[in-house]
Enzyme design. Structure first.
Site, PDB file in Angstrom:
ATOM      1  N   HIS A  82      85.088  81.203   9.997  1.00  0.00           N
ATOM      2  CA  HIS A  82      85.499  79.591  10.677  1.00  0.00           C
ATOM      3  C   HIS A  82      84.489  79.787  11.928  1.00  0.00           C
ATOM      4  CE1 HIS A  82      87.891  76.706  12.432  1.00  0.00           C
ATOM      5  NE2 HIS A  82      87.851  77.515  13.496  1.00  0.00           N
ATOM      6  N   ASP A 161     100.983  72.701  11.288  1.00  0.00           N
ATOM      7  CA  ASP A 161      99.636  72.750  12.101  1.00  0.00           C
ATOM      8  C   ASP A 161      99.375  70.960  11.975  1.00  0.00           C
ATOM      9  OD1 ASP A 161      97.231  73.579  13.222  1.00  0.00           O
ATOM     10  OD2 ASP A 161      96.378  72.752  11.666  1.00  0.00           O
ATOM     11  N   ARG A 168      99.073  67.560  19.847  1.00  0.00           N
ATOM     12  CA  ARG A 168      98.366  68.050  20.660  1.00  0.00           C
ATOM     13  C   ARG A 168      97.059  67.120  21.248  1.00  0.00           C
ATOM     14  NH1 ARG A 168      96.220  73.100  17.929  1.00  0.00           N
ATOM     15  NH2 ARG A 168      95.219  73.444  20.021  1.00  0.00           N
ATOM     16  N   SER A 183      96.705  77.610  15.254  1.00  0.00           N
ATOM     17  CA  SER A 183      96.307  76.472  14.389  1.00  0.00           C
ATOM     18  C   SER A 183      95.292  77.071  13.376  1.00  0.00           C
ATOM     19  CB  SER A 183      95.648  75.418  15.476  1.00  0.00           C
ATOM     20  OG  SER A 183      95.121  74.304  14.828  1.00  0.00           O
ATOM     21  N   LYS A 187      95.710  78.191   9.130  1.00  0.00           N
ATOM     22  CA  LYS A 187      94.986  77.770   8.065  1.00  0.00           C
ATOM     23  C   LYS A 187      94.288  78.663   7.325  1.00  0.00           C
ATOM     24  CE  LYS A 187      93.744  74.476  10.774  1.00  0.00           C
ATOM     25  NZ  LYS A 187      93.514  73.431  11.818  1.00  0.00           N
TER      26      LYS A 187
HETATM   27  N1  URA Z   1      90.329  73.680  15.342  1.00  0.00           N
HETATM   28  C1  URA Z   1      91.859  73.735  15.008  1.00  0.00           C
HETATM   29  O1  URA Z   1      91.867  73.848  13.686  1.00  0.00           O
HETATM   30  N2  URA Z   1      92.666  73.742  15.759  1.00  0.00           N
HETATM   31  C2  URA Z   1      92.557  73.741  16.924  1.00  0.00           C
HETATM   32  O2  URA Z   1      93.627  74.052  17.677  1.00  0.00           O
HETATM   33  C3  URA Z   1      91.211  73.600  17.772  1.00  0.00           C
HETATM   34  C4  URA Z   1      90.342  73.541  16.635  1.00  0.00           C
END
Ligand code: URA
Length: 410
Positions: A82, A161, A168, A183, A187
């Site tokens: 990521h 999320d 957010r 978040s 995922k």
């Molecule tokens: N990317 C995400 O998936 N979530 C966040 O909160 C910030 C960046």
């Protein structure tokens, strides 16, 4: 449990229990907790922070708000990376097929760009026909055949999320380490991974502006990943100039194709190999061989085909999406290129139309910058520092006027 009391407890600096956090996330996902209460709680978390245990509980609650990809014991190791995002950050498109050549499975769930940072899904969708919205059965089918798949979040994965991130985004509560951690990690954990590498960036073109902030986020991500049984590591890197030599969707895919053919810019190849070797079973030099031999390029083409993309245009992306106006920005002095500011270039590329200001904005695949010179290079007056690809003549001239402020030659 009484939600207003939980909000007040966090507002006053208290620590929420795992049960309280699970209760809140379940209620919010089901629609039993209204957005105004969740916004208040997110703001309380933003100001009061969370302990490591609270962050892990929040991640777990968000992960279990939906489905996970399920694998069999005898399946190959599942790995992924990521990135917290940056300008010209196109590494996923090279990394996923490279790791799949190493007999690893890469079920990569990516996001779209928002603000100045580009998104993997947008880049992939510039390939005509490429489908990023596969369901979970299709994801398993592509992985079984090819070993890698690159898709968007499915309807079933982390619905909490999806709702919370949208909230957010409009309530000033994005830049909170526990909220970002939960978040991102919910995922990634939903992919059912064994190993994960995190590419955390700081600098003018990154979400985190300072190295300290990036360190804090990296520690939080790794701690939660390890606590949930995924071997997690991190590569911290500076994002003060773009990665590689292009920024903009189709231009970046064209650069990835060159890199997969062993002719990529050195900085891009280095990041890919660093990240790949963090989750791979092979050495960095074996991975470099797979990249230079064309093995990863063949794997990329198989993945594109399996996801409906037109493989025959991959080597002509810049022609398929040719912007009507292309102009060169030239050096007005000789010397060493000391700054090619990622934040400035990201802003220019966004304004050219390659990115979004709001989630619903349409994007222009053809526009952006390429042939971006690297800092440290010696340049002569008149050398090309970058090229701008624009939809209109006005946009081209505006960008050529705007960018010199972000470039220093000393
Ligand atoms: N990317 C995400 O998936 N979530 C966040 O909160 C910030 C960046």
């Amino acid at each position: 449990m009484h939600i207003p009391t939980l909000i007040e407890h966090k507002r006053d600096g208290g620590v929420l229990t795992s049960e309280e956090i699970h209760y809140v996330i379940t209620a919010y996902t089901r629609g039993d907790m209204p957005d105004y209460q969740m916004s208040a709680l997110a703001m309380a978390i933003f100001f009061r922070d969370m302990t490591t245990e609270e962050t892990a509980a929040l991640t777990e609650a968000m992960l279990h708000s939906g489905t996970m990809l399920l694998w069999n014991d005898h399946d190959p190791l599942r790995v992924d990376k990521h990135s917290t995002g940056g300008i010209g950050d196109k590494t996923s498109l090279i990394l996923a097929p490279l790791l799949a050549c190493d007999n690893l499975w890469v079920p990569m769930i990516s996001g779209r760009g928002l603000g100045i940072t580009g998104g993997t899904l947008d880049k992939l969708e510039s390939i005509p026909g490429f489908r990023t919205q596969l369901n979970e059965v299709e994801i398993h089918q592509v992985i079984d055949r090819i070993g890698c798949v690159m898709v968007g979040q499915t309807a079933g994965i982390c619905p909490a999320d999806k709702k919370l991130y949208a909230l957010r985004d409009v309530t000033g509560t994005v830049p909170s380490v526990p909220l970002i951690t939960a978040s991102i990690m919910s995922k990634k954990l939903a992919e059912g991974l064994n190993r994960l590498v995190l590419d955390v960036k700081w600098g003018s073109g990154a979400f985190m502006k300072t190295q300290e902030e990036a360190h804090r986020l990296a520690d939080s991500l790794v701690t939660v990943g390890e606590a949930m049984g995924v071997r997690s590591s991190v590569r911290l890197s500076e994002m003060n100039e773009p990665t590689g030599e292009s920024a903009g969707n189709a231009l970046e895919v064209a650069e990835c194709v060159r890199c997969l053919q062993g002719q990529g810019p050195q900085d891009l190849e280095d990041i890919v190999l660093d990240l790949a070797s963090a989750v791979s079973i092979s050495t960095r030099s074996d991975l470099a061989t797979k990249l230079h031999s064309g093995e990863a390029w063949r794997k990329f083409q198989q993945m594109v085909e399996a996801q409906g993309g037109n493989v025959s245009v991959l080597e002509k992306m810049a022609t398929v999406h040719r912007a009507p106006f292309i102009g060169e920005l030239k050096a007005t002095a000789s010397g060493r290129l000391m700054r090619m500011d990622a934040g400035g270039i990201g802003q220019a590329v966004l304004e050219l139309g390659a990115g979004r200001s709001k989630a619903a904005d349409a994007i222009d695949y053809a526009v952006g910058c390429d042939q971006i010179a690297k800092t440290g290079t010696e340049v002569q007056t008149g050398d090309v520092l970058l090229r701008v690809h624009a939809r209109t003549k006005g946009a081209l001239f505006r960008t050529l006027d705007f960018l010199p402020e972000y470039i220093d030659i000393v």
